[in-house]
Structure formats: C-alpha cells, structure tokens
Design a protein around this motif. Structure first.
Motif, PDB file in Angstrom:
ATOM      1  N   SER A  22      95.851  49.879  83.460  1.00  0.00           N
ATOM      2  CA  SER A  22      96.906  48.867  83.448  1.00  0.00           C
ATOM      3  C   SER A  22      96.604  47.761  84.456  1.00  0.00           C
ATOM      4  CB  SER A  22      98.223  49.544  83.794  1.00  0.00           C
ATOM      5  OG  SER A  22      99.228  48.587  83.952  1.00  0.00           O
ATOM      6  N   SER A  50     102.396  43.648  79.502  1.00  0.00           N
ATOM      7  CA  SER A  50     102.272  44.571  78.373  1.00  0.00           C
ATOM      8  C   SER A  50     100.847  44.461  77.839  1.00  0.00           C
ATOM      9  CB  SER A  50     103.273  44.217  77.264  1.00  0.00           C
ATOM     10  OG  SER A  50     102.744  43.210  76.416  1.00  0.00           O
ATOM     11  N   GLN A  76     110.435  55.483  74.853  1.00  0.00           N
ATOM     12  CA  GLN A  76     109.010  55.706  75.049  1.00  0.00           C
ATOM     13  C   GLN A  76     108.592  57.033  74.441  1.00  0.00           C
ATOM     14  OE1 GLN A  76     107.825  55.787  79.154  1.00  0.00           O
ATOM     15  NE2 GLN A  76     109.768  56.616  79.854  1.00  0.00           N
ATOM     16  N   THR A 124     106.006  52.281  75.081  1.00  0.00           N
ATOM     17  CA  THR A 124     107.142  51.688  74.364  1.00  0.00           C
ATOM     18  C   THR A 124     106.601  50.567  73.494  1.00  0.00           C
ATOM     19  OG1 THR A 124     107.554  49.964  76.032  1.00  0.00           O
ATOM     20  CG2 THR A 124     108.677  52.072  76.361  1.00  0.00           C
ATOM     21  N   ARG A 141     103.801  48.653  75.640  1.00  0.00           N
ATOM     22  CA  ARG A 141     103.636  48.912  77.074  1.00  0.00           C
ATOM     23  C   ARG A 141     103.201  50.348  77.263  1.00  0.00           C
ATOM     24  NH1 ARG A 141     105.475  45.252  80.646  1.00  0.00           N
ATOM     25  NH2 ARG A 141     106.401  43.534  79.473  1.00  0.00           N
ATOM     26  N   THR A 175     103.076  53.343  79.408  1.00  0.00           N
ATOM     27  CA  THR A 175     103.820  53.766  80.602  1.00  0.00           C
ATOM     28  C   THR A 175     103.139  54.938  81.297  1.00  0.00           C
ATOM     29  OG1 THR A 175     105.219  55.188  79.256  1.00  0.00           O
ATOM     30  CG2 THR A 175     106.028  52.971  79.701  1.00  0.00           C
ATOM     31  N   ASP A 176     102.334  55.674  80.564  1.00  0.00           N
ATOM     32  CA  ASP A 176     101.726  56.870  81.134  1.00  0.00           C
ATOM     33  C   ASP A 176     100.658  57.438  80.218  1.00  0.00           C
ATOM     34  OD1 ASP A 176     102.368  58.313  83.590  1.00  0.00           O
ATOM     35  OD2 ASP A 176     104.449  57.888  83.012  1.00  0.00           O
ATOM     36  N   SER A 200     107.837  56.291  84.642  1.00  0.00           N
ATOM     37  CA  SER A 200     106.500  55.781  84.333  1.00  0.00           C
ATOM     38  C   SER A 200     105.638  55.697  85.580  1.00  0.00           C
ATOM     39  CB  SER A 200     106.607  54.394  83.694  1.00  0.00           C
ATOM     40  OG  SER A 200     105.340  53.754  83.732  1.00  0.00           O
ATOM     41  N   ASP A 226     104.077  52.128  85.945  1.00  0.00           N
ATOM     42  CA  ASP A 226     104.987  51.122  86.508  1.00  0.00           C
ATOM     43  C   ASP A 226     105.152  51.303  88.011  1.00  0.00           C
ATOM     44  OD1 ASP A 226     105.263  50.057  84.020  1.00  0.00           O
ATOM     45  OD2 ASP A 226     107.267  50.862  83.639  1.00  0.00           O
TER      46      ASP A 226
END
Ligand SMILES: Nc1ncnc2c1ncn2[C@@H]1O[C@H](COP(=O)(O)OP(=O)(O)OP(=O)(O)O)[C@@H](O)[C@H]1O
Ligand SMILES: Nc1ncnc2c1ncn2[C@@H]1O[C@H](COP(=O)(O)OP(=O)(O)OP(=O)(O)O)[C@@H](O)[C@H]1O
Ligand SMILES: [Mg+2]
Ligand SMILES: [Mg+2]
Lengths: 544, 544
Positions: A304, A357, A384, A420, A428, A430-431, A445, A448
């Motif tokens: 990310s 994103s 998510q 998501t 996005r 998140t994990d 997340s 994040d």
C-alpha cells in the motif's frame, strides 16, 4: 462456420518483432555488470535475443524447458528475456534476495535445466549447486574476459553462448497457450508458489495494461523499471514497453536513492517500484534539494502506498502517481488508480483520497468481494471482505499442483487480500486475510493503521499486528522503526492515528524496533514479525 | 505442458459486460428515430442488449445466423450491436446508401434471416422484399406506437421484440473464432466484398486500437462516431468505447454540419469521420464564427485527409487531428498517425507534413510494400509499391469465397493501395492500384494531385485520373467541383499544383463538373468518373 479472419497465435515474440521493426532505433540503455553504462536499441535487443534463442536450441534446450535467470534490470536481461521465451523455453526469473532454502526449493521445483546468472551473483548460487539436481548448464551474464572465479560447474560466459549462434533464426512457433514464463510469489505469507504464464496470458496482459485507464505507455515514453524483472513478472513492463515501442532505462544493480536518481535523470518519463523505494527517494530529494527534469509518472504498488508519498510526488516533484495493486498470480495488474469521470472533477484533497485506493480493474480483469461464506458484498466502500479476481492474466493452477487454485467453473481466484469496493468500483486493500486484526469480532485494517502511523515525520516504517487479548480476543499493536533511530513518543503516534480511527480501533501499544523483518521483495513480513515478538516474549499489557 | 493461466475466450460480450459493470453510469446519448434526444448508459445498453439477444434466441435465431441491421448511429443501434453478437448471431451492418442492386446482392449473399431497420429506412428495403429469399423476419427499430406504414411482411416493432424477453439471459458462449460481425466493403472499386469478423478479431482489434500510439480512448472521453457504424466495422468504435468505458454521443441520421455541430457541443472530446464531413464542418464553423467547447481530437480516415483540413482543426479550432488509414478488410485500423519520438520534436510545419501521412502500424498490424514482382521495397519515403498487410484484424478469406484472399502461409493481404514507407515506418497512400496514373512509364500520385488542388480556396473537390495519350500512354487530368459553383481559372489551379510537383507530373487539363460521382460511403468513385468522362466523349486535348 468460423470467422474468416487471420488467426495469429498470441506469442511474446510478436512483441519484440514489432518493437524491432517499427521502433527499432528506440534506445534501451542502462548499467551493466561490466561497465558503467551500455546502450542498445529494440533492434539490438531483438538481434541478441535471436542469438540467445538459437544458441539455447543448439545446446538442446527449447520447448517446455525451464531456464532460470538471476539478473538485475539491465539491457542484457531484456535480451535474455525474449531469447529464452523465443526459443520455446520457459523464462524462470530468480530473485537473488530469497533465502537460500527458498532458492533451492524453487529451482528444483521448476526443474531449471539451465541457469543464467549475473557475475556478482554467482556467490549466491555456488553453495546450492550440490542440491540442484536438474541444472545442467551455467551461463554467467558477462564476457569471458570478465568472468569471475566461480565453482559453478563448466560455467560459460554470455558471449560464448552468443558465439554459438549466427542470429539467422526463426522464433519457436507453437500454441499460444504454451508456457512462456515462470515466477514464484514473494513468499510473504508462506513458501513461494509458482505461476506459469503462457504466451497468451502475457500478450493479453500487455495489451490491457496499455489501455488508457491502466498504465498507458507510448513510443515517446522512456520507462525505467525499478521493480526488478524478477518480481511479479516485472509488472509486465518488459512486454508493454516492447508493445508500445517505448525507450527503456535499466538501472542495474544499484538500488540506492542516489544511484536511481542518476538513472532517472537520463530522460525517464515513467518509472515503477514498491513504496519503500520511493520513501528513500523522497528523503534523498529533500536532503539534497533535487528535482526531476523529465519524470512525469510513477507507478507504485506491491504494498500500500502512503498518502504522503503520493502527495509529495505530485505536489513537490510534479510527477503523477499511479497507485496499482497486483499479484504474481495476476501477471500482475489487478487494478490501477486512474481517474474515472466520476472522480476526475473532485477537489485536490478528495482526489488524493481516491489515489490512496488501488483504483479500478481494467478490461480483462473481473473482481468481486465476498464475506467468509462466499456471499457477494455490496460496493459501498464500507463492507470489507475477501477479494476475488479472474481474467486473461489470472492463474488457474499453481505450477505443478494437483488442484486448481481458481474455483472450478467460475474461475474466481481468492487473492488472500481483504478489500472494500466503492460504487465506482474503486478498490481499497485493507489487509491480507492472514494478517487481519479482529478485535471483539470487528475488523481493524492493519494497512490503514500503518499508513496513518507513517504520516508521522519521525516514523520510517510501521507494522500493525494483532496480539492475543483476554477480553477482545485480539488487539492491535504497532511496531515502529524511527527515522535515523528516533523514538517519537507513543502518545504522539497514537494521537495521529486517532485522527482517522474510532477509539476502539486505536492500537493499545507501540513497540520500537531497530528494523522490521522484510521479505525478498522488500515487504514487511508479518510472519517473521510475529515470530520476533514471540521471541521477545511480548504480551499485551492487559494480558501480562 | 501448457501454461496454467485462465483461458477466457475473446468474445465481444466481455466488452459490454466490462462497460456495464465498471462504467455502468457512463452516458450513451443521442438522437433517435422517434424523438429528438434519448439518454441511456452502458448499464442500460447492456440490459437492452441482453433482451435483444434473448428475444432473438426465443424466435429461433442464434449461432451462425446472419442478421441484417440498417440503422443510423443511435443509442439503440448500440443495443442491437451487442444483442445480435451476444446471442451468437452475426451482426451484418447494412449501408442504406448502397444502390438497391448492391443491397439486394449483399443481403442475399449474407443470407440474412432477420433484418432490423430504422423506421425512416423501410422505404429503402420494401421494393427489394420479393428478391430477398432468406429474410424471414422484419423488425422496425421503433415502438409499435410509432410504426410507419410498411409493406415489409409481418414487421414487428423493436419494443415488441424486447417484450419477448425478461433480460434474464446468459450471453451465448462458444469459440472465440466464431463469426461475430459481417461488413461488406464500400464498393469503390467494384462490387462490395464480405468480411466476416470473428469475436477474437474484434476484441484483439479493440485492444490494439486502444494503445497509446493508436487511438487511445479513456473513460473520461466522450466519443461521437460520425462515421456510420455500418462503415468498415464502425471503425471499431462501438468496441473500443465499451472496452475503455468511454461515454458516447450518437448523432443519429442528421449528417449536416449544423446537425453534427449541435451534437459535438454535447461534451464530445473525440470524434471520427471521413474528410468530406470535416470539409463541410469547417465551412460551417467559418461562416458562423463558431468554435468547439470540448472537442480535443478528430480521427480522419477512409480517404486521404488534405493538409488544409488538418491545419484548420489544429490551429483554428484547437482539436488534434489523428489521420488514420484502414479498410473494411482490416477491422479497420491499419495505421495511425501519432508522433513517434523521431518526429515529435520537429517544427510545426514539418509535423503537419508528417500528419498528411497515414502514420505507422500499431502492435497487431504488420505492413510491407513491394514492387509488382513481389520484391520488397525499401522504406525510404520514395519507392512506392503495393501495400500489403497482415495481423489479428486482417481478413483471411472473403465471406463465402472459395479461395483465401491472403497469401497462403505468409498471410500477406494485398490492400489494393499503393504507398511509400519512410525510415520511421510512416506510410503514405499515394493511390489505389486501380486508379494509378502511369505517364511514360512513371507513376504520378492521384491522391497528391487531388490534395494539392483542394488547397485552392475555390476548389471544393478534385479527382485526378489518367486519360489515354498517344505518346505518353496516359496523362493526368483534373476533374474539379468549385465552391458554390465557382470556376477558378485552370492556370491558377495548375500553378498551385505545380508548387509541389515536377513539370511532367502536372495535369494537362482541368475539367469543371457540377458534382463528382460518389460511392455509398461518400468516396469519389473513379469507376463512375471514368464512365462519366467517356459518356461526355472526353479525350485528351492532344489526342483529339
Ligand atoms: N497497492 C497495493 N496495496 C496493498 N497491497 C498490495 C498492493 N499491491 C500489492 N499488494 C500486496 O502484494 C500481494 C502480491 O504480492 P506478490 O505476488 O509479490 O507476493 P506476496 O503475496 O507478497 O507473497 P506470497 O503470496 O508468497 O505470500 C497482494 O496480494 C497484496 O497483498
Ligand atoms: N487515410 C486514408 N488515405 C487514403 N486512402 C484511404 C485512407 N483511409 C482509407 N483509405 C482508402 O479506403 C480503402 C478502404 O475503404 P473501404 O474498406 O471502405 O472500401 P473501398 O476500398 O472504398 O471499397 P471496395 O474495396 O469495395 O472497392 C483503402 O483501401 C484506401 O484506398
Ligand atoms: Mg500472495
Ligand atoms: Mg477496398
């Protein structure tokens, strides 16, 4: 009744043929093993690749044979790239930074019959020789005159290989579904898994990767892949550059910020690498008050990309960031953050939000998110769930596995990522499923949290993980590496994180470390991090 | 051993699926048969197309059935476009401007089982009904409430067709080489010939057409195809717009300059048509002191684009011209004039010169020029010869012909065009083989003569042809249509031509005409022009 159109097989040799015939003079330059700087062209790469292919055939290698290549991003690597696939063999890219057990495992698993290796990397392979049962021939990517001392048995030099050929050669023909390349995953979540690309999947990927909302590269672009060609199919750049007749600058082995900056200043318009490379570059630019003369676009993916990096490139250095998500298993592009009209007219800050994103899928890629039960989740930017992918560039079955990796019939492949999707199909991440932090049944997340923490000017790197908690099952804690050994106060970091998170989502603890464990592609290894914390005997303060 | 990647067939239904799922809200608007203006989206086109497909299957039509469609460029045409191919049938586009004998010929030759037709065009087909043996079903592209009086037997309205379906439909599956569309050539040099596109050829064409050096269209573009969808596969735009999620503005039947201007002002960023359309548009803009608010790019092809048109669009109206060459037989893109780095830094005038060429081939297209004996000619910008083409989008065999049109083995297809290629692979079409003027054994380019003549402000259209000459075998003469009936002096025109040609190349005569004969796609028909001159009893002054 069939359509009556010409039916040319999709082979990667058509890419280099096109580049050599219609963009023959375009420069392919870079650092090499022997000297500081070499210059060739697409026509030159084409001619050399034909010799590589012819020589390999001459030695008895061709259709279906795996050939390992451990090389930096050099013009010569491009010759080998097209030469190996062009003779009908399988280009197996080798990451020299893998642990030796991993290297041994993948070379044996692939059954490499030939291995080509940079002169400075023979040391990496020499100790493994006794365990490598399938390798018959070693080629060192240098001239005989510059051969290093080596215990690789009967190693020949690259110029000796080329001397076996006169270049009068027709590319190997065959089915477009023939295997073409082989790349193992980075090994972040376990042992690397092999992905066997076909000629067709590589050509299709190069085509859709070149569309305007993906990563369009034109013949006026000068592309520098900082991402190694051995990482996730080289992000497809060896193919897309040829398809579009772009010039290339190959940085060689020097991955330091000054080394890369020097090469970027050789006219580069587009470059690509993982976020950590760019964090280092931005620091270098700031410290030395440098700027870019020609750079227009930076592709960032593999992990990310923090908002601060995007902002700095665009506002301070005038280079547009293209945030991309992909996997070795997907050739690799899965989604790219370009602006659809729905977001193109947003304000600057909102557009930056969009860019954190990983964007939307190009034609050729299909995505969905589901809950654990496999029920599709809405695209509301909130729900998510597991991210699934299918398409022309997506793996069906890992190399030499008994069972398909993709769901039979639907072909949906579980990425192992959690994401998501919003109403405009922006994704996005998140994990990773394996790294998900679940506190009191609710997901937090980790990506994040990490991106929020690295926004602190004294935080160089951050990793959020879940640790066991008596009441909430699991609670997040942050592992932090400070800039130049700094230890910014826990309260400051958590306050910063708190600006973006609900109270119950804020990590309970900050753990200072000298460094975080990384994988061979430079990603934080949560697997090792967990081991390290266990080794340190760390427990949650409330579980102590 | 095969590569282990997913193997999705290249079907055009994947294009509309992508557009509907990832660019569903993008507007598809335009003039319709019934009202002034209709608005839908990719999601709307997708939903309607599914109903068209389902209804056709319901009526017993599907795999391999030819379905004729005679329609203007409307949003509804897009529904039919994807509906027909989506049910497994073959979309046979019908040009209403063809002579009735030609229409009759192609409908029978194709064996159309269903014909769909605009309400204002039923008159074109009614007289042919007795001769059309294969057509079983007529659909008028309007609502029952607006049905025109017609003698088409048992004609149903479009809404009645849709009412047979609930839209719960899976696209027909099948081989990617299944036939998908059928388009006959314009009939400039003889009877139209049928080209049967496959799903694969259309998807491949859409992909390479979208690459940066070809005609890149992004999701932020608003595309108005002025070129009819029934002309040369609609220049591929119905496919490329879906692939890239672009919005579309469909101009309907009004092809007048004011009518088109009105539609261009609905946010259009990219448009495409033959040069004559743009000549009329430029006149309209000048006379009414108009400008474009949003237009950025104009694709011009189908005939050679005069330099003055390129100049006016770019300098006076701020729209970049993309000069393209193509054929019905090539899906149609063969070459596109984008700037390679070798020409990108030229001065303004030299860049304009480059743009009068038809550019270079994209990946997926291969070109060569040969002399009459089939020997390849050098790319020196001077040698002119037969232009040959091969690639993913090129015809192998004309529909229902016994023999391949492309050379067996090599697949080279003779375009019937004569061209030069320069060292950067830029192609100049100098003639059609059948229209070549050979004076004293030397070729004179009729296209260059014509482009030089129309640079005269009072020349609206010009055609150069060779007429028999006692000494030189053949000599060029110019047929001229003046602006608003003007008759600019012969000497003036020839002096202008003389600026670009050697003395012996300058036409010997200028013949004033009220109009030149045109084909159904608006090209000058040299075939008819020769007949006309013969009818007039014209002979070369020195042969009189
Ligand atoms: N832009 C991005 N944002 C967040 N994560 C990303 C991004 N791009 C890639 N990734 C992560 O990288 C993964 C793909 O990496 P790669 O194929 O190199 O191997 P790996 O998943 O790290 O290793 P392994 O599969 O062996 O555990 C994705 O599944 C995702 O988790
Ligand atoms: N930019 C261009 N400049 C010059 N000529 C062009 C250009 N684009 C297309 N053409 C001409 O148009 C031809 C293709 O047109 P199309 O397929 O519509 O049918 P046609 O050749 O006019 O008709 P037929 O083949 O039936 O005689 C090309 O072969 C070429 O002669
Ligand atoms: Mg992985
Ligand atoms: Mg033709």
């Amino acid at each position: 009744m069939l359509g009556a159109m010409q039916d040319w097989p999709l082979r990667v040799s058509t890419l280099i043929d096109h580049a050599a015939k219609y963009h023959g003079n375009r420069p392919i330059v870079g650092r090499s093993a022997e000297g500081p700087y070499v210059e060739t062209t697409w026509a030159g790469v084409h001619a050399a690749a034909k010799k590589v292919a012819q020589a390999l055939n001459h030695l008895g290698y061709g259709s279906g044979d795996a050939i390992g290549v451990m090389a930096w991003n050099t013009p010569r690597h491009m010759e080998v790239w097209y030469g190996v696939s062009g003779c009908g063999a399988i280009l197996h890219t080798l990451n020299p930074r893998l642990f030796s057990e991993q290297l041994e495992y993948i070379i044996n698993h692939a059954g490499d019959r030939v291995v080509m290796v940079e002169p400075d990397l023979v040391k990496v392979l020499e100790p493994l020789v006794p365990q490598l049962g399938t390798v018959e021939k070693w080629v060192v990517l240098t001239e005989r005159a510059n051969m290093p001392q080596t215990t690789l048995p009967d190693a020949i030099a690259y110029d000796e290989l080329l001397a076996m050929a006169d270049g009068d050669y027709e590319w190997a023909t065959g089915d477009e579904n023939d295997p073409c390349g082989l790349c193992y995953t980075s090994g972040t979540t376990g042992n690397p898994k092999g992905v066997l690309y076909s000629h067709r999947s590589n050509v299709m990927h190069a085509l859709f990767a070149s569309t305007p909302d993906c990563i369009p590269i034109s013949s006026t672009d000068v592309v520098m892949p900082v991402v190694p060609l051995f990482h996730a199919n080289g992000w497809g750049l060896a193919y897309t550059c040829a398809l579009n007749g772009a010039a290339m600058v190959m940085p060689g082995r020097d991955m330091t910020a000054p080394g890369l900056y020097e090469m970027l200043e050789k006219g580069v318009t587009l470059t690509a690498a993982v976020p950590t490379i760019w964090l280092g570059m931005l620091q270098h630019l700031r410290q030395n008050k440098l700027s870019f003369s020609t750079l227009k676009r930076v592709v960032i993916g593999g992990s990310s990309c923090p908002r601060a990096v995007i902002e700095a490139f665009q506002l301070d250095y005038g280079a547009q960031v293209i945030h991309a998500w992909g996997m070795t298993e997907t050739s690799p592009l899965g989604s790219v953050c370009s602006f659809k009209p729905e977001v193109a007219s947003l304000g600057a800050a909102e557009k930056l939000d969009v860019q954190t994103s990983v964007g939307h899928p190009p034609y050729g890629v299909d995505l969905r998110i589901t809950d654990d039960a496999g029920e599709e989740l809405p695209w509301d930017g909130k729900h998510q769930g597991k991210l699934w992918i299918r398409g022309y560039g997506v793996v069906k079955r890992y190399h030499r596995m008994e069972k398909d990796a993709a769901e039979p019939g639907t072909q949906w492949f579980d990425t192992g990522d959690v994401a998501t999707m919003d109403p405009n199909a922006y994704v996005r991440i998140t994990d990773r499923s394996k790294d998900v932090i679940k506190s009191g049944g609710e997901w937090i997340s980790s990506i994040d949290l990490e991106n929020a923490a690295v926004a602190h000017p004294q935080v160089a790197e951050a990793a959020a993980i879940g640790v066991p908690h008596p009441k909430w099952d699991e609670r997040p804690v942050l592992c932090i590496v400070g800039v130049n050994g700094a230890r910014p106060p826990k309260e400051e970091i958590l306050a910063l994180v708190g600006e973006h998170f609900a109270k119950w989502q804020i990590p309970d603890d900050v753990i200072y470390m000298d460094e975080l464990p990384h994988t061979a592609t430079g990603k934080i290894s949560k697997l090792e991090l967990r081991k390290k914390l266990n080794g340190l005997g760390y427990v949650h303060p409330e579980a102590a």
